[in-house]
Design an enzyme around this catalytic site. Structure first.
Site, PDB file in Angstrom:
ATOM      1  N   GLU A  73       0.792  -1.243   0.000  1.00  0.00           N
ATOM      2  CA  GLU A  73       0.000   0.000   0.000  1.00  0.00           C
ATOM      3  C   GLU A  73       0.822   1.290   0.000  1.00  0.00           C
ATOM      4  OE1 GLU A  73      -2.816  -0.423   3.188  1.00  0.00           O
ATOM      5  OE2 GLU A  73      -3.721  -2.204   2.313  1.00  0.00           O
ATOM      6  N   GLU A  91      -5.947 -10.920  -1.695  1.00  0.00           N
ATOM      7  CA  GLU A  91      -6.796 -10.793  -0.486  1.00  0.00           C
ATOM      8  C   GLU A  91      -8.259 -10.743  -0.899  1.00  0.00           C
ATOM      9  OE1 GLU A  91      -5.469  -7.542   2.007  1.00  0.00           O
ATOM     10  OE2 GLU A  91      -3.368  -7.937   1.588  1.00  0.00           O
TER      11      GLU A  91
HETATM   12  C1  XIL Z   1      -6.329  -6.897   8.119  1.00  0.00           C
HETATM   13  C2  XIL Z   1      -6.585  -8.111   9.016  1.00  0.00           C
HETATM   14  O1  XIL Z   1      -7.419  -9.004   8.313  1.00  0.00           O
HETATM   15  C3  XIL Z   1      -7.221  -7.683  10.309  1.00  0.00           C
HETATM   16  O2  XIL Z   1      -7.325  -8.782  11.205  1.00  0.00           O
HETATM   17  C4  XIL Z   1      -6.401  -6.567  10.967  1.00  0.00           C
HETATM   18  O3  XIL Z   1      -7.080  -6.105  12.103  1.00  0.00           O
HETATM   19  C5  XIL Z   1      -6.180  -5.417  10.011  1.00  0.00           C
HETATM   20  O4  XIL Z   1      -5.578  -5.914   8.819  1.00  0.00           O
HETATM   21  N1  XIL Z   1      -5.047  -5.007   3.563  1.00  0.00           N
HETATM   22  C6  XIL Z   1      -4.011  -5.797   3.995  1.00  0.00           C
HETATM   23  C7  XIL Z   1      -4.228  -6.741   5.117  1.00  0.00           C
HETATM   24  O5  XIL Z   1      -2.941  -5.805   3.360  1.00  0.00           O
HETATM   25  O6  XIL Z   1      -3.067  -6.945   5.869  1.00  0.00           O
HETATM   26  C8  XIL Z   1      -5.353  -6.285   6.016  1.00  0.00           C
HETATM   27  O7  XIL Z   1      -5.589  -7.302   6.990  1.00  0.00           O
HETATM   28  C9  XIL Z   1      -6.594  -5.991   5.204  1.00  0.00           C
HETATM   29  C10 XIL Z   1      -6.328  -4.882   4.209  1.00  0.00           C
END
Ligand code: XIL
Length: 374
Positions: A160, A265
């Protein structure tokens, strides 16, 4: 009279028994399907895992994981805050267990993530000196990536780094070190584990402006001789947004850079979006309400069908570009543990994945497996 009652009871028992056999057969058939087997020639299929799965406490999720997926991502245990909680201490306990889980099950193991402005060691936010920050980054990436050298197959090196308009995000790294932090992070990761694949990962990678920014970021690294093997499109999407066309244009554009594309994701929210929020900026949080949490008990059939259709369209697109896509990873195993129950609004009931709260396959699962069997 007694005789006919006895006959009726026997017939009834027979019918019930037959029904049970049929039910068991159906369940066995369902049990035979496996995402990873069906998609073996196309791309890896994965899930992000949390503590319950890593520790083996959530046996149902673990069972699904072993049967359905051939790659894992650590939902939180490898983030800076977890693995490197203070300047002089590392905590590898959970990350070691995560890697062991992947090894034991012969999985493609993803490392997530080496450098990200969120969930970072808190002291990093007050570093003001460029050389000091460079040293912290070097120490962090080297220590973590060297520990798992030869074990992590693919690292999300930087997560990011872009704004929605494609410009570089004003993160603490950019503010203190300038643009060079990107190149720096990738070079250190490569040195620490030359055999791992190195990825840039971000959300909304389908948006035209962000896509342009990502392409520029990647091209700059390549121009400077920095190794980058792939780009991760997070895939926190909705029932109608983004359009398949935008996703497709991005997959093709990234692939033209000579690198792999991964959907890293994936989850599809079915809940209303506060203020038309797009993406996955985890610091954003909004108030809960009945209106914002419309399906607290059960997902209406019509929405479940909509979700299944959306997954069908998305997977059809992925299959069309399977020569460019290396991996598709869901952000979680089943609906119950999805982060979308708590983001961007806390304590909602969301239904974004292929397995429901009872660890059963959803319509979306059958549609995704059906694409390979029908
Ligand atoms: C999220 C997790 O799923 C949660 O448990 C945590 O509280 C916050 O992060 N983008 C990403 C991930 O790259 O690491 C994030 O994961 C979701 C958004």
């Amino acid at each position: 009279m007694v005789k006919s009652i006895v006959v009726c009871v026997i017939i009834l028992l027979f019918l019930v028994g037959f029904g049970k056999i049929r039910e068991t057969k159906l369940r066995t058939e369902e049990h035979d399907a496996s995402l990873k087997k069906l998609y073996a020639k196309d791309f890896y299929i994965g899930a992000a895992v949390n503590d319950g799965v890593i520790l083996g406490k959530n046996t149902q999720a673990l069972q699904i994981l072993k049967k359905e997926f051939n790659t894992i991502s650590p939902e939180n245990v490898m983030k800076w805050q977890e693995i490197h909680p203070s300047p002089n201490s590392f905590n590898f306990e959970m990350a070691d267990k995560y890697v062991a889980l992947g090894k034991k099950n012969n999985m493609h193991i993803v490392g997530h993530t080496l450098l990200w402005h969120s969930q970072i060691g808190s002291w990093m936010n007050s570093v003001k000196d460029s050389a000091v920050m460079a040293n912290y980054i070097k120490e962090h990436i080297t220590t973590v990536a060297e520990r798992y050298k030869g074990k992590i197959d693919s690292w999300d090196v930087v997560n990011e780094a872009l704004n929605e308009d494609g410009a570089l995000r004003e993160s603490v790294f950019l503010k203190v070190m300038g643009e060079r932090y990107l190149e720096y992070a990738f070079k250190i990761a490569e040195k620490a584990d030359p055999s791992a694949e190195l990825y840039y990962n971000d959300y909304n990678m389908w948006k035209p402006k962000k896509r342009e920014g990502a392409i520029q970021l990647i091209e700059n690294l390549q121009k400077n001789g920095v190794k980058i093997h792939g780009v991760g499109m997070q895939g926190h999407w909705g029932l109608t947004e983004p359009s398949l066309e935008e996703v497709e244009t991005s997959i093709i554009a990234y692939s033209k850079l000579g690198i792999k594309v991964a959907i890293t994701e994936l989850d599809i929210t079915v809940l209303p979006n506060p203020w038309e929020l797009e993406g996955a900026e985890i610091s954003q949080n909004f108030e809960n309400s009945d209106e914002m949490n419309p399906y607290p008990d059960v997902l209406p059939d019509s929405v479940e069908v909509q979700l299944a259709n959306r997954y069908r369209d998305i997977f059809k697109l992925f299959l069309k570009h399977s020569d460019k896509i290396d991996r598709v990873t869901f952000w979680g195993v089943n609906d119950k543990s999805s982060w979308l129950n708590n983001w961007p609004i806390k304590k909602r009931t969301n239904y974004p994945l292929l397995f429901d709260r009872d660890y059963k396959t959803k319509k979306a699962y059958h549609v995704v497996t059906g694409l390979k069997t029908n």
